[in-house]
Design an enzyme around this catalytic site. Sequence first.
Site, PDB file in Angstrom:
ATOM      1  N   HIS A 161      -9.559 -10.973   7.480  1.00 28.61           N
ATOM      2  CA  HIS A 161      -8.951 -11.631   6.313  1.00 28.61           C
ATOM      3  C   HIS A 161      -8.643 -10.621   5.197  1.00 28.61           C
ATOM      4  CE1 HIS A 161     -10.194 -15.453   8.158  1.00 28.61           C
ATOM      5  NE2 HIS A 161     -11.369 -14.853   8.360  1.00 28.61           N
ATOM      6  N   SER A 282      10.884   8.529  -6.825  1.00 28.38           N
ATOM      7  CA  SER A 282      11.557   7.505  -7.616  1.00 28.38           C
ATOM      8  C   SER A 282      12.582   8.170  -8.522  1.00 28.38           C
ATOM      9  CB  SER A 282      10.541   6.740  -8.471  1.00 28.38           C
ATOM     10  OG  SER A 282      11.181   6.007  -9.488  1.00 28.38           O
ATOM     11  N   LYS A 288       5.825   8.974  -8.645  1.00 22.02           N
ATOM     12  CA  LYS A 288       5.790   8.132  -7.456  1.00 22.02           C
ATOM     13  C   LYS A 288       5.904   8.931  -6.154  1.00 22.02           C
ATOM     14  CE  LYS A 288       5.748   4.277  -7.124  1.00 22.02           C
ATOM     15  NZ  LYS A 288       6.868   3.347  -7.163  1.00 22.02           N
ATOM     16  N   GLU A 295       7.577   1.554   5.328  1.00 18.29           N
ATOM     17  CA  GLU A 295       8.187   0.295   4.896  1.00 18.29           C
ATOM     18  C   GLU A 295       9.398  -0.053   5.760  1.00 18.29           C
ATOM     19  OE1 GLU A 295       8.956   0.787   0.736  1.00 18.29           O
ATOM     20  OE2 GLU A 295       6.826   0.962   0.229  1.00 18.29           O
TER      21      GLU A 295
END
Length: 469
Positions: A161, A282, A288, A295
């Site tokens: 979970h 970024s 970043k 992704e």
Amino acid sequence: MTEKTSNTMWGGRFEMSPSEIMEEINASIDFDKRMAREDIAGSKAHASMLAAAGIITKDDKQAIDKGLDQVLGEIEAGEFEYSRALEDVHMNVEARLKELIGEPAGRLHTGRSRNDQVATDFRLYVRGQIEKFDAALASLQRSLAQKAKENAATVMPGFTHLQPAQPVTFGHHLLAYVEMFGRDRGRFQDARKRLNECPLGAAALAGTSFPIDREKTAAALGFDRPTRNSLDSVSDRDFVLETLAAATICAVHLSRFSEEIVLWVTPQFGFLKLSDRFTTGSSIMPQKRNPDAAELCRAKVGRIAGALQSLVLVMKGLPLAYSKDMQEDKEVAFDALDSLRVAVSAMAGMVEDMQPVPENMRLAAGYGYSTATDLADWLVRELKMPFRDAHHVTGSIVALAEKNACDLGDLPLDAMQSVEARITQAVFGVLSVENSVASRTSYGGTAPHNVEKMAGDWLTRLESEPQAG
């Protein structure tokens, strides 16, 4: 106004050329040209069989072979000019062959149809893709197993979970994906076995009256046997559906691992580091480091699963035998298989590149009272307590530790004894995450020596596997 000229492909039945929009919707050359090599291989096998059966002369066969070799050379050199007016790869190759060798080119289509021709080409193409996936996934498994062996004792939290559950090792976690990709390879291999029958010679739908030798063409193209029913031969796309189903499950596994990588490289987790090779920056935030490769791998399953669903819906209402709807099989399949190829490659690169941060993993492994099960097991083992009672006692001790804002291992013995008087100092020997991990010695468990052995077994098994590429 449409001009009245007979269509060269369809012969005398048609007096006018198709309208522009008909040509637009009907043509498949923009995407099926990638099967040109398979189409030429099929044509050469067919011509060889026709000559052996005495249906065409040896001279015609030699001219066809020479011409097809020249066509293939032009394609590989990027010099071949495809025409949308000729609809598909089959007619483009045949038209160029006729320009090169003349009349013998017209004899090549004896005893076959574009229906069995495309079915054969597509099977050859999909079979080749499956073989490449098998090698690429084997390479990914090797990388994972090697990384697992190196991290057999690197403690990290195991989750259910997405909550801390029990300590495991990073190597054990990686081996879970070795198992998944092994099943993916099995599914692809099963799909390959079922697709490896040759439709060539089924012709349009009913077979042919020419004395062809379908066993010969099947063997020449590396198939196990010819297909057994001419109707099914030209209308079957199960081999694509099954391959897309295997690709979808594989993409789900890649997506699950990608999601973990995305989480693990965040400062909040800090379990992994990825280098500049697999991250981006970024345009506005200079600090970043974004895990874009992970992704994008995570997202590819949408395209791949979508292709499977698309083809299911194309096929679901088609009566036997061939319908033009089936032209919609290739574009989605090509896109899905391309997407899976790049996702597998990107994941292999990330596995090679990733660097675990053991101190962060070790720290997180102790969060959330993750050794509570070890305490319950100790109560069962040492105090002969029924497990359900031990579970209740442990829950009360966890609540006490939570109230005192400390870990289980930091709770004083007398506090534990206030819940269960028989607990002794020996209990602290099972409350460290290292001892917890080491105790999981059952087959398939996370004990470091188990993990090291299992990783070694996988590496030995994979040693003889083909490398990707």
